[in-house]
Design an enzyme around this catalytic site. Structure first.
Site, PDB file in Angstrom:
ATOM      1  N   ASP A 285      -0.148  -1.800   2.605  1.00 52.00           N
ATOM      2  CA  ASP A 285      -0.196  -2.267   3.996  1.00 52.00           C
ATOM      3  C   ASP A 285       1.114  -2.925   4.409  1.00 52.00           C
ATOM      4  OD1 ASP A 285      -0.720  -4.304   2.139  1.00 52.00           O
ATOM      5  OD2 ASP A 285      -2.029  -5.408   3.509  1.00 52.00           O
TER       6      ASP A 285
ATOM      7  N   VAL B 265      -7.542   0.605   4.281  1.00 57.16           N
ATOM      8  CA  VAL B 265      -8.592  -0.138   3.582  1.00 57.16           C
ATOM      9  C   VAL B 265      -8.031  -1.477   3.123  1.00 57.16           C
ATOM     10  CG1 VAL B 265     -10.224  -0.147   1.661  1.00 57.16           C
ATOM     11  CG2 VAL B 265      -9.658   2.008   2.807  1.00 57.16           C
TER      12      VAL B 265
ATOM     13  N   VAL C  36     -10.413   0.200   8.153  1.00 60.23           N
ATOM     14  CA  VAL C  36     -10.143   0.556   9.542  1.00 60.23           C
ATOM     15  C   VAL C  36      -9.816   2.046   9.602  1.00 60.23           C
ATOM     16  CG1 VAL C  36      -8.758   0.066  11.586  1.00 60.23           C
ATOM     17  CG2 VAL C  36      -9.261  -1.765   9.951  1.00 60.23           C
TER      18      VAL C  36
ATOM     19  N   GLY D 102       2.126  -4.307  -1.614  1.00 62.72           N
ATOM     20  CA  GLY D 102       0.940  -3.682  -1.054  1.00 62.72           C
ATOM     21  C   GLY D 102       1.283  -2.556  -0.094  1.00 62.72           C
TER      22      GLY D 102
END
Length: 258
Positions: A109, A7, A13, A107
Site C-alpha cells: 500500500d 486489502v 476495498v 508494504g
C-alpha cells in the site's frame, strides 16, 4: 474495465475503474477466516447492482498487506474473471518508475501511495494514510521513496485503550469541542483525536525540515477526513489515492508485457 483490490488490516476495498474514472468503490471487512466463495458472492452482487458483466472486466490488480488473505482474494479473482490478477509486490517493483527503499519490507500500500503521488505531482510529497496504521510515505520529485514513518491509526489507538484498560470504553472518532474532557468519552476523544492532530502536524514539520522545506503533503485512507482541523495541512485529501496507485502499478505491468 478493471477491478482494483486493496486489502488492508481492517478493510478490503474493491474499485471498479474504466477510462472515465472510478465507477464504484466498495468496502468490506477484511476477515482472515472468510472463504473465497464468500468474497466472490459479495463481489458478484456489487457488480450485478452496478449492471456490470463479468466479461467486461479486462484486468484485475491486487494489493494486500494481509498475507493470510492474499491467496484467498487472488484465487477468487482468478476463478471469477478467468484472469490471473496482477499482484503488487517485489516481483513487479523493478518495472515501476520508483526507487524503492527495502522492497521486501515495505508494504504494498505504501508503494502504491508513493507511485500515485509521484505520478500526480512530480515533486517531493509525503502521503499521510489514515488507516489501521497512520503512515507517512515520502517520495521525491525524482521518484525515490525517501522514507516512511508509521504510528498506530486512530481506531487502533482507541481500541488499544479499550482492550487494555478496565474502565475505558471504545468511543467514536469525533472531534470534541474542548481539550478539557468533561466525560470519559470526551476525555479519550481529546487525547486521541486532538492529540493526533498534533502528531500529524509535528511529523509533517519534521519531514519538511529534513527536506529543507520542500515537501507538499496529501492525505488518503478511510479516516482521512475525520479530523476537519487538519484539512489545511494538506494540498489535497484523496480517499482513493491508494487504489489509484494500485491501478497505476497494474497498468505499468500490463504495458511492460505488451
Amino acid at each position: 474495465m478493471q477491478i482494483i483490490v486493496d486489502v488492508g488490516n481492517t478493510d478490503a476495498v474493491f474499485g471498479l475503474y474504466n477510462q472515465t474514472g472510478w465507477q464504484n468503490i466498495w468496502r468490506t471487512p477484511a476477515r482472515r477466516d472468510e472463504s473465497a466463495a464468500s468474497y466472490e458472492a459479495r463481489l458478484r452482487l456489487w457488480l450485478l447492482e452496478a449492471n456490470v458483466l463479468l466479461s467486461s472486466i479486462e484486468t484485475t490488480v491486487l494489493s494486500s498487506v494481509v498475507p493470510d488473505l492474499t491467496p484467498t482474494i487472488r484465487t477468487m479473482l482468478a476463478e471469477l474473471f478467468g484472469l490471473e490478477p496482477i499482484v503488487v509486490g517485489p516481483g513487479v517493483y523493478p518495472l515501476l518508475p520508483l526507487e524503492i527503499l527495502r522492497p521486501h519490507e515495505i508494504g504494498a500500500d505504501l508503494v502504491a501511495n508513493a507511485l500515485a503521488a509521484y505520478t500526480r505531482y512530480h515533486q517531493n510529497c509525503v502521503v499521510v494514510d489514515f488507516g489501521t496504521a497512520l503512515t507517512f510515505t515520502t517520495v521525491s520529485g525524482e521518484g525515490k521513496i525517501i522514507g516512511v514513518a508509521i504510528a498506530p491509526g486512530l481506531k487502533t489507538a482507541i481500541r488499544s485503550l479499550f482492550a487494555n484498560t478496565a474502565q475505558l470504553p471504545e468511543v467514536p472518532i469525533e472531534v470534541p469541542s474542548s481539550a478539557l474532557g468533561t466525560s470519559t468519552t470526551h476525555a479519550i476523544q481529546a487525547g486521541v483525536v486532538l492529540g493526533y492532530e498534533g502528531l500529524v502536524r509535528s511529523l509533517l514539520d519534521r519531514i519538511r525540515i529534513e527536506l529543507n522545506g520542500d515537501c507538499m503533503a496529501v492525505a488518503t485512507g478511510g479516516l482521512s477526513g475525520r479530523i476537519p482541523s487538519l484539512r489545511d495541512a494538506f494540498a489535497e485529501i484523496i480517499p482513493s489515492l491508494t487504489l489509484d496507485g494500485v491501478r497505476l502499478i497494474g497498468e505499468t505491468v500490463t504495458d511492460s508485457i505488451k
